[in-house]
Design an enzyme around this catalytic site. Structure first.
Site, PDB file in Angstrom:
ATOM      1  CG  ASP A  20      -8.271   8.332   3.642  1.00  0.00           C
ATOM      2  OD1 ASP A  20      -8.984   8.050   4.599  1.00  0.00           O
ATOM      3  OD2 ASP A  20      -7.172   8.164   3.639  1.00  0.00           O
ATOM      4  CG  PHE A  50      -4.488   1.069   1.597  1.00  0.00           C
ATOM      5  CD1 PHE A  50      -4.348   2.395   1.431  1.00  0.00           C
ATOM      6  CD2 PHE A  50      -3.765   0.342   0.810  1.00  0.00           C
ATOM      7  CE1 PHE A  50      -3.622   2.953   0.434  1.00  0.00           C
ATOM      8  CE2 PHE A  50      -3.300   0.679  -0.370  1.00  0.00           C
ATOM      9  CZ  PHE A  50      -3.262   2.137  -0.449  1.00  0.00           C
ATOM     10  CG  ASP A  72      -1.598   3.982  -6.165  1.00  0.00           C
ATOM     11  OD1 ASP A  72      -2.541   4.926  -5.853  1.00  0.00           O
ATOM     12  OD2 ASP A  72      -0.344   4.208  -6.207  1.00  0.00           O
ATOM     13  CD  GLU A 119      -9.980  12.622  -5.728  1.00  0.00           C
ATOM     14  OE1 GLU A 119      -9.759  11.556  -6.273  1.00  0.00           O
ATOM     15  OE2 GLU A 119      -8.999  13.164  -5.115  1.00  0.00           O
ATOM     16  CG  ASP A 120      -8.970   7.877  -6.283  1.00  0.00           C
ATOM     17  OD1 ASP A 120      -9.184   9.003  -5.707  1.00  0.00           O
ATOM     18  OD2 ASP A 120      -7.819   7.402  -6.303  1.00  0.00           O
ATOM     19  N   GLY A 178      -5.614   8.508  -9.807  1.00  0.00           N
ATOM     20  CA  GLY A 178      -6.577   7.462  -9.124  1.00  0.00           C
ATOM     21  C   GLY A 178      -7.895   7.263  -9.800  1.00  0.00           C
ATOM     22  NE  ARG A 188      -1.912   4.733 -10.370  1.00  0.00           N
ATOM     23  CZ  ARG A 188      -2.165   5.651  -9.301  1.00  0.00           C
ATOM     24  NH1 ARG A 188      -3.591   5.579  -9.002  1.00  0.00           N
ATOM     25  NH2 ARG A 188      -1.428   6.320  -8.644  1.00  0.00           N
ATOM     26  CE  LYS A 200     -10.020   4.104   2.745  1.00  0.00           C
ATOM     27  NZ  LYS A 200      -8.344   4.082   2.951  1.00  0.00           N
TER      28      LYS A 200
HETATM   29  P1  IMP Z   1      -7.277  12.577   1.535  1.00  0.00           P
HETATM   30  O1  IMP Z   1      -6.639  13.812   1.057  1.00  0.00           O
HETATM   31  O2  IMP Z   1      -6.784  12.004   2.820  1.00  0.00           O
HETATM   32  O3  IMP Z   1      -8.911  12.450   1.442  1.00  0.00           O
HETATM   33  O4  IMP Z   1      -6.856  11.630   0.249  1.00  0.00           O
HETATM   34  C1  IMP Z   1      -7.338  11.422  -0.811  1.00  0.00           C
HETATM   35  C2  IMP Z   1      -6.397  10.592  -1.813  1.00  0.00           C
HETATM   36  O5  IMP Z   1      -5.645   9.820  -1.252  1.00  0.00           O
HETATM   37  C3  IMP Z   1      -7.269  10.077  -2.773  1.00  0.00           C
HETATM   38  O6  IMP Z   1      -7.314  10.656  -4.121  1.00  0.00           O
HETATM   39  C4  IMP Z   1      -6.376   8.817  -3.128  1.00  0.00           C
HETATM   40  O7  IMP Z   1      -5.604   8.822  -4.309  1.00  0.00           O
HETATM   41  C5  IMP Z   1      -5.569   8.259  -1.859  1.00  0.00           C
HETATM   42  N1  IMP Z   1      -6.188   7.410  -1.057  1.00  0.00           N
HETATM   43  C6  IMP Z   1      -7.062   7.518  -0.006  1.00  0.00           C
HETATM   44  N2  IMP Z   1      -7.374   6.365   0.382  1.00  0.00           N
HETATM   45  C7  IMP Z   1      -6.747   5.342  -0.285  1.00  0.00           C
HETATM   46  C8  IMP Z   1      -6.894   3.950  -0.279  1.00  0.00           C
HETATM   47  O8  IMP Z   1      -7.433   3.203   0.752  1.00  0.00           O
HETATM   48  N3  IMP Z   1      -6.100   3.350  -1.345  1.00  0.00           N
HETATM   49  C9  IMP Z   1      -5.398   3.971  -2.320  1.00  0.00           C
HETATM   50  N4  IMP Z   1      -5.236   5.253  -2.441  1.00  0.00           N
HETATM   51  C10 IMP Z   1      -6.144   5.990  -1.419  1.00  0.00           C
HETATM   52 MG    MG Z   2      -6.968  10.454  -5.898  1.00  0.00          MG
END
Ligand code: IMP
Ligand code: MG
Length: 178
Positions: free
Chosen positions: A106, A155, A162, A102-103, A48, A168, A134
């Site tokens: 979440d 989302f 993606d 990081e992108d 990402g 992407r 977020k």
């Molecule tokens: P986390 O472990 O829940 O913080 O998730 C992080 C990863 O989930 C990120 O590195 C993204 O690749 C993916 N991700 C989280 N939210 C989104 C979204 O809204 N769209 C696309 N990918 C997401």
């Molecule tokens: Mg990611």
């Protein structure tokens, strides 16, 4: 409202490209200032973050290196919370200033897992740079000194992010239409 389709879902622009470019450049200037003389190693998390990392690093004007690791935790539009390391870090980070790129953060579980594992290799410091956060979904405590945008829990796709592998390539950031 202008909408586009990615697979089976409709999306609309939420952060236009000009706004993204402006914030990324600001963040790069801030990081350059904070990291001056430290030869930081940027560790970008694939897939990402590849677009963000490419723009960010070109705005950094202090000597630095960049490398990539690959993690995956998402299935469809939901975080699985189960982080898989698909491609690990080859560089020695002991004593180094590391900036993890990081992108999006979440739940924060991916980043927490990564930071804990990097800390075992005794870097001088680790700082997080995330294009998006977020805050409403965060399940763990994380210090995020560098963040371009804080967004609602919806989302999103585009600018490297993606939906099941698609979207992407979009230059703007889009939010799902409910
Ligand atoms: P986390 O472990 O829940 O913080 O998730 C992080 C990863 O989930 C990120 O590195 C993204 O690749 C993916 N991700 C989280 N939210 C989104 C979204 O809204 N769209 C696309 N990918 C997401
Ligand atoms: Mg990611």
């Amino acid at each position: 409202m202008n909408t586009i389709k990615v697979k089976d879902l409709d999306f609309t622009v939420s952060i236009p490209r000009e706004e993204i470019q402006k914030r990324v450049a600001e963040l790069a200037r801030q990081i350059s200032k904070d990291m001056e003389g430290k030869n930081p190693l940027f560790v970008a998390v694939l897939n990402g973050s590849f677009v963000f990392a490419a723009d960010l690093i070109r705005g950094v004007d202090t000597p630095c290196e960049i490398t990539f690791i690959r993690l995956a935790s998402y299935v469809g539009t939901e975080s699985s919370g189960n982080v898989q390391e698909l491609m690990g870090l080859k560089e020695d980070i002991s004593g180094r200033s590391v900036v993890v790129v990081e992108d999006i953060i979440d739940s924060g579980l991916t980043m927490k897992g990564l930071i804990d594992s990097l800390k075992k290799q005794n870097p001088a410091e680790i700082r997080i740079a995330s294009l998006l956060v977020k805050p409403g979904n965060m399940k763990v405590e994380l210090d995020i000194p560098y963040c371009c945008f804080r967004i609602p829990n919806d989302f999103i796709v585009g600018y490297g992010l993606d939906y099941d592998g698609f979207g992407r390539n979009l230059a703007d950031i889009y939010t799902v239409v409910k």
